[in-house]
Design a protein around this motif. Sequence first.
Motif, PDB file in Angstrom:
ATOM      1  N   HIS A  55       0.873  -1.180   0.000  1.00 45.74           N
ATOM      2  CA  HIS A  55       0.000   0.000   0.000  1.00 45.74           C
ATOM      3  C   HIS A  55       0.902   1.219   0.000  1.00 45.74           C
ATOM      4  CE1 HIS A  55      -3.446  -2.516   0.670  1.00 45.74           C
ATOM      5  NE2 HIS A  55      -2.745  -3.155   1.584  1.00 45.74           N
ATOM      6  N   SER A  56       0.440   2.243  -0.686  1.00 44.48           N
ATOM      7  CA  SER A  56       1.318   3.407  -0.805  1.00 44.48           C
ATOM      8  C   SER A  56       1.446   4.107   0.555  1.00 44.48           C
ATOM      9  CB  SER A  56       0.764   4.378  -1.840  1.00 44.48           C
ATOM     10  OG  SER A  56      -0.420   4.935  -1.357  1.00 44.48           O
ATOM     11  N   ILE A  57       2.546   4.790   0.697  1.00 43.24           N
ATOM     12  CA  ILE A  57       2.806   5.486   1.959  1.00 43.24           C
ATOM     13  C   ILE A  57       2.461   6.963   1.750  1.00 43.24           C
ATOM     14  CG2 ILE A  57       4.610   6.162   3.575  1.00 43.24           C
ATOM     15  CD1 ILE A  57       5.923   3.429   2.929  1.00 43.24           C
ATOM     16  N   ASP A  58       1.569   7.412   2.586  1.00 40.80           N
ATOM     17  CA  ASP A  58       1.048   8.771   2.411  1.00 40.80           C
ATOM     18  C   ASP A  58       2.103   9.821   2.773  1.00 40.80           C
ATOM     19  OD1 ASP A  58      -0.574  10.844   1.994  1.00 40.80           O
ATOM     20  OD2 ASP A  58      -1.849  10.547   3.761  1.00 40.80           O
ATOM     21  N   LEU A  59       2.263  10.790   1.886  1.00 40.69           N
ATOM     22  CA  LEU A  59       3.266  11.824   2.117  1.00 40.69           C
ATOM     23  C   LEU A  59       2.652  13.101   2.691  1.00 40.69           C
ATOM     24  CD1 LEU A  59       5.476  11.667  -1.086  1.00 40.69           C
ATOM     25  CD2 LEU A  59       6.227  11.248   1.247  1.00 40.69           C
ATOM     26  N   SER A  60       1.321  13.098   2.785  1.00 42.69           N
ATOM     27  CA  SER A  60       0.660  14.371   3.075  1.00 42.69           C
ATOM     28  C   SER A  60       1.013  14.922   4.459  1.00 42.69           C
ATOM     29  CB  SER A  60      -0.851  14.215   2.939  1.00 42.69           C
ATOM     30  OG  SER A  60      -1.271  13.204   3.808  1.00 42.69           O
ATOM     31  N   HIS A  61       1.442  14.031   5.359  1.00 45.54           N
ATOM     32  CA  HIS A  61       1.773  14.537   6.684  1.00 45.54           C
ATOM     33  C   HIS A  61       3.118  15.269   6.696  1.00 45.54           C
ATOM     34  CE1 HIS A  61       3.502  10.499   6.389  1.00 45.54           C
ATOM     35  NE2 HIS A  61       4.480  11.004   7.133  1.00 45.54           N
ATOM     36  N   GLN A  62       3.845  15.156   5.597  1.00 52.42           N
ATOM     37  CA  GLN A  62       5.115  15.885   5.518  1.00 52.42           C
ATOM     38  C   GLN A  62       4.889  17.198   4.772  1.00 52.42           C
ATOM     39  OE1 GLN A  62       8.228  13.654   3.742  1.00 52.42           O
ATOM     40  NE2 GLN A  62       8.014  11.915   5.132  1.00 52.42           N
ATOM     41  N   PRO A  63       5.595  18.237   5.162  1.00 51.33           N
ATOM     42  CA  PRO A  63       5.467  19.485   4.400  1.00 51.33           C
ATOM     43  C   PRO A  63       6.047  19.303   3.014  1.00 51.33           C
ATOM     44  CG  PRO A  63       7.226  19.639   6.018  1.00 51.33           C
ATOM     45  CD  PRO A  63       6.527  18.353   6.278  1.00 51.33           C
ATOM     46  N   PRO A  64       5.439  19.889   2.006  1.00 50.00           N
ATOM     47  CA  PRO A  64       5.915  19.705   0.634  1.00 50.00           C
ATOM     48  C   PRO A  64       7.389  20.051   0.473  1.00 50.00           C
ATOM     49  CG  PRO A  64       3.805  20.824   0.653  1.00 50.00           C
ATOM     50  CD  PRO A  64       4.229  20.708   2.067  1.00 50.00           C
ATOM     51  N   TRP A 124       9.644  17.122   0.746  1.00 49.18           N
ATOM     52  CA  TRP A 124       9.530  16.046  -0.230  1.00 49.18           C
ATOM     53  C   TRP A 124      10.800  15.988  -1.066  1.00 49.18           C
ATOM     54  CZ3 TRP A 124       3.935  15.561  -2.584  1.00 49.18           C
ATOM     55  CH2 TRP A 124       3.012  15.489  -1.506  1.00 49.18           C
ATOM     56  N   LEU A 125      11.086  14.793  -1.516  1.00 50.35           N
ATOM     57  CA  LEU A 125      12.314  14.623  -2.302  1.00 50.35           C
ATOM     58  C   LEU A 125      12.126  15.219  -3.697  1.00 50.35           C
ATOM     59  CD1 LEU A 125      12.998  10.950  -1.261  1.00 50.35           C
ATOM     60  CD2 LEU A 125      14.324  12.943  -0.554  1.00 50.35           C
ATOM     61  N   ASN A 126      13.225  15.757  -4.231  1.00 52.52           N
ATOM     62  CA  ASN A 126      13.185  16.279  -5.593  1.00 52.52           C
ATOM     63  C   ASN A 126      13.141  15.137  -6.585  1.00 52.52           C
ATOM     64  OD1 ASN A 126      13.331  19.093  -5.153  1.00 52.52           O
ATOM     65  ND2 ASN A 126      15.447  18.778  -4.485  1.00 52.52           N
ATOM     66  N   VAL A 127      12.295  15.278  -7.548  1.00 52.55           N
ATOM     67  CA  VAL A 127      12.159  14.198  -8.533  1.00 52.55           C
ATOM     68  C   VAL A 127      12.428  14.731  -9.934  1.00 52.55           C
ATOM     69  CG1 VAL A 127      10.637  12.440  -9.487  1.00 52.55           C
ATOM     70  CG2 VAL A 127      10.401  13.103  -7.098  1.00 52.55           C
ATOM     71  N   ALA A 131       1.864  14.553 -19.883  1.00 54.66           N
ATOM     72  CA  ALA A 131       1.387  13.865 -18.689  1.00 54.66           C
ATOM     73  C   ALA A 131       2.408  13.966 -17.570  1.00 54.66           C
ATOM     74  CB  ALA A 131       1.099  12.408 -19.015  1.00 54.66           C
ATOM     75  N   ALA A 132       3.694  13.926 -17.948  1.00 57.72           N
ATOM     76  CA  ALA A 132       4.739  14.033 -16.924  1.00 57.72           C
ATOM     77  C   ALA A 132       4.652  15.399 -16.254  1.00 57.72           C
ATOM     78  CB  ALA A 132       6.104  13.821 -17.554  1.00 57.72           C
ATOM     79  N   LEU A 133       4.414  16.400 -17.078  1.00 56.26           N
ATOM     80  CA  LEU A 133       4.306  17.737 -16.507  1.00 56.26           C
ATOM     81  C   LEU A 133       3.068  17.865 -15.626  1.00 56.26           C
ATOM     82  CD1 LEU A 133       5.363  19.669 -19.689  1.00 56.26           C
ATOM     83  CD2 LEU A 133       6.541  19.765 -17.492  1.00 56.26           C
ATOM     84  N   ALA A 134       2.073  17.056 -15.932  1.00 53.35           N
ATOM     85  CA  ALA A 134       0.818  17.155 -15.185  1.00 53.35           C
ATOM     86  C   ALA A 134       0.834  16.342 -13.907  1.00 53.35           C
ATOM     87  CB  ALA A 134      -0.330  16.695 -16.069  1.00 53.35           C
ATOM     88  N   ILE A 135       1.898  15.589 -13.677  1.00 51.65           N
ATOM     89  CA  ILE A 135       1.949  14.733 -12.476  1.00 51.65           C
ATOM     90  C   ILE A 135       1.810  15.613 -11.240  1.00 51.65           C
ATOM     91  CG2 ILE A 135       3.478  13.297 -11.088  1.00 51.65           C
ATOM     92  CD1 ILE A 135       4.651  12.244 -13.703  1.00 51.65           C
ATOM     93  N   ASN A 136       0.992  15.147 -10.310  1.00 53.39           N
ATOM     94  CA  ASN A 136       0.797  15.902  -9.068  1.00 53.39           C
ATOM     95  C   ASN A 136       2.060  15.839  -8.234  1.00 53.39           C
ATOM     96  OD1 ASN A 136      -1.809  16.284  -9.858  1.00 53.39           O
ATOM     97  ND2 ASN A 136      -2.639  14.600  -8.614  1.00 53.39           N
ATOM     98  N   TYR A 137       2.712  16.906  -8.042  1.00 52.45           N
ATOM     99  CA  TYR A 137       3.894  16.976  -7.198  1.00 52.45           C
ATOM    100  C   TYR A 137       4.196  18.456  -7.002  1.00 52.45           C
ATOM    101  CZ  TYR A 137       7.816  14.615  -4.975  1.00 52.45           C
ATOM    102  OH  TYR A 137       8.683  14.098  -4.054  1.00 52.45           O
ATOM    103  N   PRO A 138       4.715  18.826  -5.866  1.00 47.85           N
ATOM    104  CA  PRO A 138       4.921  20.260  -5.628  1.00 47.85           C
ATOM    105  C   PRO A 138       5.784  20.893  -6.707  1.00 47.85           C
ATOM    106  CG  PRO A 138       5.277  19.016  -3.636  1.00 47.85           C
ATOM    107  CD  PRO A 138       5.093  18.027  -4.714  1.00 47.85           C
ATOM    108  N   ALA A 139       5.381  22.081  -7.079  1.00 45.60           N
ATOM    109  CA  ALA A 139       6.145  22.791  -8.101  1.00 45.60           C
ATOM    110  C   ALA A 139       7.547  23.042  -7.553  1.00 45.60           C
ATOM    111  CB  ALA A 139       5.460  24.114  -8.421  1.00 45.60           C
ATOM    112  N   GLY A 140       8.503  22.929  -8.396  1.00 48.58           N
ATOM    113  CA  GLY A 140       9.877  23.125  -7.958  1.00 48.58           C
ATOM    114  C   GLY A 140      10.514  21.867  -7.429  1.00 48.58           C
ATOM    115  N   LYS A 141       9.713  20.855  -7.149  1.00 52.94           N
ATOM    116  CA  LYS A 141      10.256  19.582  -6.685  1.00 52.94           C
ATOM    117  C   LYS A 141      10.329  18.577  -7.816  1.00 52.94           C
ATOM    118  CE  LYS A 141      10.765  20.208  -2.243  1.00 52.94           C
ATOM    119  NZ  LYS A 141      12.051  19.941  -1.568  1.00 52.94           N
ATOM    120  N   LYS A 142       9.840  18.976  -8.970  1.00 55.28           N
ATOM    121  CA  LYS A 142       9.763  18.041 -10.086  1.00 55.28           C
ATOM    122  C   LYS A 142      10.244  18.729 -11.360  1.00 55.28           C
ATOM    123  CE  LYS A 142       6.054  17.656 -12.417  1.00 55.28           C
ATOM    124  NZ  LYS A 142       4.638  17.511 -12.721  1.00 55.28           N
ATOM    125  N   ARG A 143      11.098  18.074 -12.099  1.00 53.23           N
ATOM    126  CA  ARG A 143      11.503  18.598 -13.403  1.00 53.23           C
ATOM    127  C   ARG A 143      11.410  17.488 -14.428  1.00 53.23           C
ATOM    128  NH1 ARG A 143      16.520  22.445 -13.889  1.00 53.23           N
ATOM    129  NH2 ARG A 143      15.385  22.824 -15.815  1.00 53.23           N
TER     130      ARG A 143
END
Lengths: 816, 856
Positions: B162-171, B174-177, B197-209
């Motif tokens: 089961h996936s591990i929820d990240l929401s309890h951590q501040p964005p 989160w690790l840079n991806v 679709a890659a650009l549309a992936i839900n992840y904090p802005a600036g944490k994903k390129r």
Amino acid sequence: MQIFIAVVCNALLVVSCCLRFCCLIMQEKSTVHLTIRMRRYPPLILAGFSLFWGSSLLLSGRAIAQSELPDYRQQAAPAEAIPESRQSPTSPDKQVLPSEQVQPLAAGQYIVEFNRSPVVGGRLQLRGIYDESRLRFTRPRHWQIQKSQIALRFRHSPALYATRSNLSVLVNGVSVGSVPLNQKEGKIGTAVYSIPSHVLQDYNEVVVAALQNNSPTCTQDPFDPSLWTELLPDSKLVFDYQPQPIRLDFSQYPFPLFDELSLNPNQVAYLLPSRIDETWLTATTRFHTALGRLAQFRPLNTRLVSSPTQVQAGERLMIIGTPQTQPALKALKLPLQLQGDRWLDEQRQKLPDDVGVLMLAPSADQKGIILVATGNTPAAVSKAVQFLLQRRDRQIGSGQTILVKQISDVPTPPIREWPGYLPTNNEFELRDLKTHGDTPFPDVTTRGSDAPPIEFDFRALPDDHFLSGNVLHLRYSYGPQLNPLTSLLEVQLDGLPLAGRKLDAVDGARQANLRVELPADKIKPNSKIQVRFQLDPRERRSCNRPVDQHLWGTVHASSRFELKRENIARVPDLKLLQTGYPFTAPQDLSQLALVVPDSPSPADLLVLLTFSERLGRVSRAESVKLDVYRAQQLPTVVRDERHLVAIGTASQFPLPDGLQAEGFTLRSLFERRRDQATIRTLPDVEGVVKQIVSPWNRDRLLLLLTAQTATGLQNLQDVFIQDSLFYQLREDTVLISQTSTQPIAEGAPNYTLEFLQQAKHHRRLSETPWQERTWQFLGGNWFLLIPGMLTLGLLLYGIAQASLNRYTALDKSQEK
Amino acid sequence: MARSSLSLPPRFRHWRHQPAEWMMGLIDQLPPMFEPLAQSPVFIQLLLWGCLGWLAVPLLTLRPAIWQQGIVALLVILFGNWLVRLEEGQRDTAMSERIHLLLVSLSTLTTLRYWYYRTSYTLSLENWLNSCFCILLYAAELYAIGTLFLAYFQTLRIRERHSIDLSHQPPEAWLNVDVYIPTYNEDVAIVRKTALAALAINYPAGKKRVYILDDGRKYPERRQRLQAMCEELGCTLLVREDNLHAKAGNINTALEKTEGDLVLILDCDHIPARCILEETVGFFTNPKVALVQTPHWFYNPDPFERNLLTGGRVPVGNELFYKVLQKGNDTWNAAFFCGSAAIIRRDYVRQIGGIATETVTEDCHTALRLHSLGYESVYYDKIMVAGLAPEKFSSYVGQQVRWARGMAQILRLENPLFNRKLKLTLPQRLCYFSATSHFFFGFPRLMYVIAPMVYMLLGISSVRGLGVETLFYALPHILLSMQTNHIPYKHVRFSFWNEIYEFAMSFQAGIVTLLALINPKLGSFNVTDKGLTVTERSFDFDSVRYLLYLSILAAASLLAIPFWLVISPQDTQAVLINALWNVFNLFLLLAACLVAFEQPQLRDAHRLPRQLTVRLHSGNQTWTGITRNVSESGALVLLEEWPNVPDEVQVELVGDYGARVLLDAHIVRAKATPLLQAEVALQFVHLTQSQQDDLALVIYSDVKEWYSQNRQESDNPIDSFKFIAASLRRAFQEFRPEAKVKVRKQVSLSTFLFCEGWGEISYPATITELGLKDLRLELEAIDPEALDVLVPARTSLSLLVFRQPDDASPLSLIAELKQIDVLPDLGHRVLMELSFPPMLEKQQKDKIRLILKSIG
């Protein structure tokens, strides 16, 4: 079963007249044997031969396995008879004294008539252009043949062309006469030929050959049914003989005590001691067992006498015991002297207590021979007898007297090492099997288009239980110039064809391989494998004997066997006794103890002797180590650890505890109940042979030989004397009753055997370790496979799941 | 009687269920009994296993009479069947796994029993020819048994994550991806969808390129277009000067250029779902995790599905791997990297020198090295990429051959089972050995075909004494292994399909693995062709040439049956068994050959059976429904009521997360369902680039759960074989396009009808249905002579349409007569079907729209 075998045998006898000759000769209780070679029906005849030895017990009252037959090649003699040690130097352990001779018996005439057998009523036919039959006989050692004749009465086909048809007789390869086949239709011809005395040897072969043609120029069809000549069953061999003096010398042992060339049964008598003890019982029984081994298939008449004067002409008397137990020794004229009750040596010094003495002496009338096995102590007597039992020791004995100071200790052979039977290894080569001469089986070649098959014993141990997957990798070669379209190689097991292969290499083949599956359920303790080469020449000439001697086939001794077998026997089963099992395991009988009543009667003793003689006939070892006890003297250790044979009438039965054992109620045999009425139906003359699991050891057997009276025991004795009775034994209980008041000597038909299976449960005897036995137990109960597999599956599951749970738990704890 | 049954104690009342309950109780209670033993020292455990082995020997080696073995075989198979039924009634996966393990135990025993029998009694080594075939077949069976045991091991426990929820951590924490989309020569349109679709992936802005890693330096024009696309979309194009080590080299170069903690690697045709990072990055909170792999999934049918026309009823080739084996591997921390749809930790991968380059399956090799360093991998079974399977059989073969070569190379170079340098646990070694030896199925598979064939044609007996007894040993082994595998495989691999997959690839896989074993450096990375379109039927003879020859020989060998039966009656058993074996092979072979019989693709784009909210706009009205399926070119929409719309509407599609796209659509047809709902087939028209982009996002990216995540169909061996046999018939069926039922707006517009042949005369009529392309009208009275003038398909009519009864400026339209019907029973009313000529479409379309709009 008996009837079935008899029917089969009779059918074969009708086809192959040679069997009649054999039976006739067997009935004569001689060692004359006949084989026949007929060109037209070789397979049939061979099949007949293969069955003959097994079935002859029904017909002639003598069981003979072919493997036990001596080799009849000219000048050949059994290993036992070869006097190789005649000139051997005297052993330092014993001393040789000069020997003397016994007077010869009166001259006489011996006639072998072809029609004596009650079951032989037909004729012997010679068929085809050329055919021959063979008659084999021995010459007793002390006979000098003065005159011998063969008188043939024959009848032949009227179609034979007289000038091109004749009947010839050859004795040991020497032609003794020939007669043209020119009788008028239906007339019986007679031909009498003298056999020159110098031609006769110890082992002799008469060949009667017929050349038959129905045309002055060319007999077109060699299989023409009109080509026949019949030898009538009133043909005979007549010998005038003069017995010769017999030198009393141990160098030819067993002669003069036992003559394996004798045409009449050897006669043996034992002098009863004044007091019967274990020494006499054991020594006598062991000696008689050894005589049984020497005799093999030859008949042997045994009796007990109370005085040396009762010995008859030609009979051999055995006196076994110390001068105290055998007072008759004092009255005999012997090479060694007695001083009081002690023997003196040639220097007239007292013999030490541990020196055994063996002497040969003439009887009082100088016509009989006495063997004395004695000494100053019972131990010395035993040692003297043991010397004669051990071949390696006795081969170096010579002279009239032997003083036995020391005998070699012959180790007991492994329990499953049975000479003449299959090796205990599951993989072995043909050369690991022994020929009749006890030599490794060599490469064997046959020649000719219809040569008899190459045959070898393939005797399973009685407790062998074969699984499937037994294979013979037969290595064979054959020569060139055979007809590839019709030539073949065939392998049979007891006449049952197993595999064949076309021999299609025009130039022959070397060391070819044929894989033969041996059926697990067909391999028996008396099995034989036959390898038959059907070799046909490439061209067949029409007017001559076919030229076929250039065709050959060889079976190589490097042929390999791979067997899959277990070692297991279900007991009680008297059928196993036919091979002596389990008493003959090991073959020196060291696991056997016989028990007689405290005061054994002559009838008890004769049963003891005949039983031990039978065990001797069915076993082969360097020594005999059985023991005999009186009931009270039977040590507990022996009772608990050995197979037991108890002999005695019901009232004096030596092991009454055995009678109470589970599965055996002697009472139920002697008394039969219906409703409330109890009647005694067992006649007094009825004997009982019963096998049970020993009440003192579940891995040992107890054989009970009993009867109500001495007459019953006498009947019992005949079971072990007569092959026809002995080889019928089966189930776990046999009741033997006499059906007529005719003398017992008349043969088997006087007896009725009733077989009963009384034991409700069989015990499995096995020499294998307990682990293997567990497997065998499963093997014998296939239905345990399902619960076994499910149980094992559940166990595997349980352990695997528990391990998996543990792994997962560890994994989770690490994650935390 | 009734009284006695009533007096039964309660526990005996359900006596019929007693065996099952008893067995379940046993299955439940047995392992705890052995737990003390499982916790005991190793030598005691070894002793225990030794004792069990010793106990097993007589059970495995016993050879009873044939009929006895027959009974044993029957009972064991029935027991296995009973256990399978017991499992089918289970909802508890733990109990299901336990029953599976019990079946594994039983199957192992029966297989070992068969093995012993086969080895001891059936090897035919009489002459060199027999020996040769016998040893080859025996080796093939050994391989199969080894594979079976390895598969049992891999499926002992299926790990559900089961996936591990990240929401309890501040964005910010989160690790840079970095998202890598390596590409070489693929169509830019395909890359575009993935990039979008890659650009549309839900992840904090600036944490994903998002990076497009273009290795296609040989295609400068394409690179330019890629560059333009990147600039347009907002992603980065990374290029390099060489093509060394292909995809692996491409990624390795990028690893040095980017700086993210994690790297999501996507094949350029693997369109990620929006949630992919949210679902997976949580696993990296465990610092030992180096890799999270998710399943690959293809939205288009692979060659097996398309060419055998399975209609999606049969699980595709990779389902077994992604739904069972990888999860089984994950139990033992041996789930491996599959090249795409995976997130790797950049530092750890750099520690092992980047993605492995020695083999052509760089993914598995990389995972092996990561595991060897003690890092962990995670397999998370949620489909979050939608990929393209190879369209053509030849492309499929190319892809499989590369995997086969790569895996064989790993086996040869790394020897995962015995290599002491690799710090792997025994279960990991077994899992890797299983994976790397999997592709050696080629020659063993061929031996199964050749063995009965050479017997029938040449009399070469590969199994000595083949007969009923052999069957009695082989059947429990085969059937129990099928029953055992049924439990984990029942939704992912149907019976006998494995054989087809393997047959189809046997020659190529056999040769490639052999060559790779001889020289592991042979061969290079080949890019699998994707996104092709098959337009007409063709037979790819080259791919299945040898398989076809084998099929012909197998069929020919059946002709020998009567000769055998007459000439050699003693071999009847062997002949019949070989013949049956041959027939069975023949069906599978033909099915495998049919895979190369390329079937045309009927649709422009692959339809995805997604259920999206859809709104149909027409005029001022809106109808809401859901899609039954949707593609980039159209959709099938289910509406609760029949919409009164013309044949062109506006459609609004809404994704699972709320992404929307508004499109013009043409209604191709519509029909009523049995529940009186309306099923409307739409074709999207006049799509702009931005519409296309939005549509792609809605279809492929805005997905909460892909429909293939859980398959409902279960395996049934008999049905499965029938279905395979029927594929011979299906493959040659002619395709029939669905009949089009026109959709037009129901109206009642007065009009006057003019015709050239009528002169000045016009007839009043009523338009009853109106669409953008055609219409239907009704005339109440017309002169019969006037009718004679009208010739369908030749006559043009002029219409004067009044939008209202008092319309002062009626609109004139020109239409062609298509059909004319006179209804005498209704007072000679005349029905006419007219269509607007395409050449006047531009001029008239606005007028028609005006009319439609005016009537609302």
